[in-house]
Design a protein around this motif. Structure first.
Motif, PDB file in Angstrom:
ATOM      1  N   MET A   1       0.845  -1.390   0.078  1.00 52.80           N
ATOM      2  CA  MET A   1       0.032   0.048  -0.136  1.00 52.80           C
ATOM      3  C   MET A   1       0.981   1.240   0.033  1.00 52.80           C
ATOM      4  N   ASP A 235       7.266 -15.371   4.249  1.00 53.92           N
ATOM      5  CA  ASP A 235       5.862 -15.747   4.400  1.00 53.92           C
ATOM      6  C   ASP A 235       4.933 -14.579   5.027  1.00 53.92           C
ATOM      7  N   TRP A 236       4.724 -13.634   3.817  1.00 51.00           N
ATOM      8  CA  TRP A 236       3.902 -12.487   4.259  1.00 51.00           C
ATOM      9  C   TRP A 236       2.696 -12.462   5.298  1.00 51.00           C
ATOM     10  N   THR A 237       1.858 -13.551   4.968  1.00 45.67           N
ATOM     11  CA  THR A 237       0.765 -13.846   5.591  1.00 45.67           C
ATOM     12  C   THR A 237       0.908 -14.322   7.005  1.00 45.67           C
ATOM     13  N   ALA A 238       1.983 -15.287   7.217  1.00 44.64           N
ATOM     14  CA  ALA A 238       2.227 -15.593   8.454  1.00 44.64           C
ATOM     15  C   ALA A 238       2.993 -14.569   9.031  1.00 44.64           C
ATOM     16  N   THR A 240       2.575 -11.300   9.317  1.00 45.11           N
ATOM     17  CA  THR A 240       1.516 -10.150   9.482  1.00 45.11           C
ATOM     18  C   THR A 240       0.896 -10.794  10.593  1.00 45.11           C
ATOM     19  N   LEU A 243       2.739 -11.149  13.574  1.00 45.91           N
ATOM     20  CA  LEU A 243       3.245  -9.743  14.256  1.00 45.91           C
ATOM     21  C   LEU A 243       2.019  -9.034  14.948  1.00 45.91           C
ATOM     22  N   THR A 263       7.786  -9.050  -0.993  1.00 46.62           N
ATOM     23  CA  THR A 263       6.370  -9.775  -1.292  1.00 46.62           C
ATOM     24  C   THR A 263       6.190  -9.739  -2.747  1.00 46.62           C
ATOM     25  N   PRO A 264       5.210 -10.349  -2.996  1.00 44.72           N
ATOM     26  CA  PRO A 264       4.760 -10.367  -4.578  1.00 44.72           C
ATOM     27  C   PRO A 264       4.210  -8.834  -4.839  1.00 44.72           C
ATOM     28  N   ALA A 265       3.864  -8.053  -3.913  1.00 43.68           N
ATOM     29  CA  ALA A 265       3.458  -6.574  -4.328  1.00 43.68           C
ATOM     30  C   ALA A 265       4.661  -5.517  -4.326  1.00 43.68           C
ATOM     31  N   LEU A 268       8.164  -4.095   0.739  1.00 47.19           N
ATOM     32  CA  LEU A 268       7.281  -3.364   1.652  1.00 47.19           C
ATOM     33  C   LEU A 268       7.837  -2.885   2.977  1.00 47.19           C
ATOM     34  N   VAL A 277       0.216  -0.228  13.668  1.00 50.32           N
ATOM     35  CA  VAL A 277       1.076  -0.571  12.411  1.00 50.32           C
ATOM     36  C   VAL A 277       0.804   0.360  11.371  1.00 50.32           C
ATOM     37  N   PRO A 280       1.844  -0.228   5.104  1.00 47.72           N
ATOM     38  CA  PRO A 280       3.218  -0.759   4.755  1.00 47.72           C
ATOM     39  C   PRO A 280       3.393   0.303   3.165  1.00 47.72           C
TER      40      PRO A 280
END
Lengths: 317, 90
Positions: A1, A235-238, A240, A243, A263-265, A268, A277, A280
């Motif tokens: 983002m 592993d972004w999902t894990a 975040t 965290l 990440t794929p995006a 970040l 938080v 990002p």
């Protein structure tokens, strides 16, 4: 983002008399911050700082209340007004794209970020881009020892600007530098004299940290940074998920989390101040892997690298 | 605003930033709730995200359930249902 068309807000903080206005005046004079909307806040009823700025531009002054606490409502309505005016401007080039807030010397930057995040309209319109904290090198050691506020201001900083560096001895400077690094390990530290950047004095490598007494509400003595290495393919999902649980449980003890994650995006930049938080930010891609990528730095007390690595590994298995 | 639950569509929770496309975002959402389930299973709590409406459904050991808008609220709800603080480091 990224900022997603939101207005970028730069917060300038620092304790009373640290040189915020002087620094900002020079930045405006030298054309930094472009055509940003400037907001000056003063806790006292009679404003002085806006007169000192003398820029001839439209400066909004909020006096008689600190925008991080009792003056928060006038500040939020002022931001809403700026957002309204922006949406009513037909020419995209003339729209306000940046706001610079000079806080009062008693403001806690964290509270301002939290208030904007919690506001249903402003969280979609404004993104806090940078917290710059001005530190008076001469008086900082005494202030850090006495006021929990001056410590938490530094902990919230993305960038620290040291003023009056010519008035302190090299030894004192080195000890202060080391102390600041302890409080805000990820902050960029630079020096300025009357607002213009000056080279940072060469600090002595083995300098000792200042001994900061423990204050109520500030367990600064044992705050230290620990790192979590995420490996080559994080592993972004894990991350975040973990965290968010960690900050929920330990948000009062983890003053800061910061790191760049691939990440794929894109790359970040993830950062938090206490439980909060920030959105990002996508950083420009690099051809080669940057060594500091895929490492999350957590700054707080009661943390060990083994402990956090084990906790994260439980999730990623 | 979701017509079923009344939660306004948030500007994007920070955890969603890692997804480049809408497909990724949905896939991530399913994976997130899967991982979340492994974290809260020991407490007898079930979590569910159908992918259609915003929010995550949290069901306690007694069967009582609620829909919460984001992860921050999930932890609060997990603590309320289990009656003790949730600490990933513990």
């Amino acid at each position: 983002m990224t900022d997603e068309g939101r207005i970028r807000l730069t917060i300038i903080g620092g304790f009373l008399g640290s040189g915020k206005t002087t620094w900002l005046r020079h930045q405006l004079f030298s054309g930094n911050f472009g055509n940003a909307q400037i907001i000056v806040n003063e806790a006292a009823g009679t404003p002085v700082d806006d007169a000192l700025l003398e820029t001839g531009r439209d400066v909004i002054t909020l006096a008689g209340g600190c925008v991080c606490c009792n003056g928060i409502n006038p500040f939020l309505s002022c931001l809403l007004e700026i957002c309204d005016r922006r949406s009513a401007t037909p020419d995209p080039d003339e729209r306000t794209s940046q706001i610079v807030l000079e806080t009062s010397g008693l403001a806690e930057p964290f509270n301002i970020i939290a208030a904007i995040k919690a506001h249903p309209v402003l969280c979609r319109q404004i993104v806090v881009s940078e917290v710059i904290v001005i530190v008076d090198a001469l008086n900082a050691p005494a202030l850090l020892g006495e006021h929990a506020l001056s410590r938490s201001q530094i902990e919230a900083a993305d960038r620290l600007v040291l003023t009056r560096t010519d008035a302190v001895t090299l030894g004192d400077m080195s000890r202060l530098h080391k102390t600041l690094l302890g409080l805000a390990p990820t902050a960029l530290i630079s020096a300025a004299s009357f607002g213009s950047p000056v080279p940072m004095p060469e600090v002595i490598a083995g300098a000792e940290r200042l001994t900061l007494s423990s204050l109520p509400n500030a367990g600064v003595a044992d705050i230290k940074p620990v790192q979590l290495d995420l490996g080559d393919a994080p592993d972004w999902t894990a991350l975040t998920l973990w965290l968010s649980a960690l900050l929920h449980a330990r948000g009062d003890k983890i003053v800061r989390a910061k790191g760049v994650v691939q990440t794929p995006a894109g790359r970040l930049l993830v950062q938090s101040v206490r439980r909060l938080v920030q959105s990002p930010e996508i950083l420009p891609a690099q051809d080669t892997r940057v060594v500091t990528d895929n490492v999350i730095v957590l700054i707080g007390s009661d943390l060990t690298e083994d402990n956090i690595a084990a906790s994260f590994a439980k999730l990623t298995g | 605003m979701c017509a079923s639950c009344g939660f306004p569509a948030a500007p994007g929770h920070w955890t969603e930033a890692g997804a480049a496309t809408a497909h990724d975002r949905l896939r991530e959402r399913f994976r997130r709730v899967q991982l979340l389930q492994t974290m809260v299973s020991p407490l007898g709590i079930k979590v569910h995200d159908g992918g259609l409406v915003p929010g995550i459904q949290v069901t306690g050991p007694g069967g009582g359930s609620s829909i919460v808008p984001d992860l921050e609220q999930v932890w609060i709800e997990v603590e309320r249902l289990s009656g003790k603080p949730f600490d990933p480091l513990a």
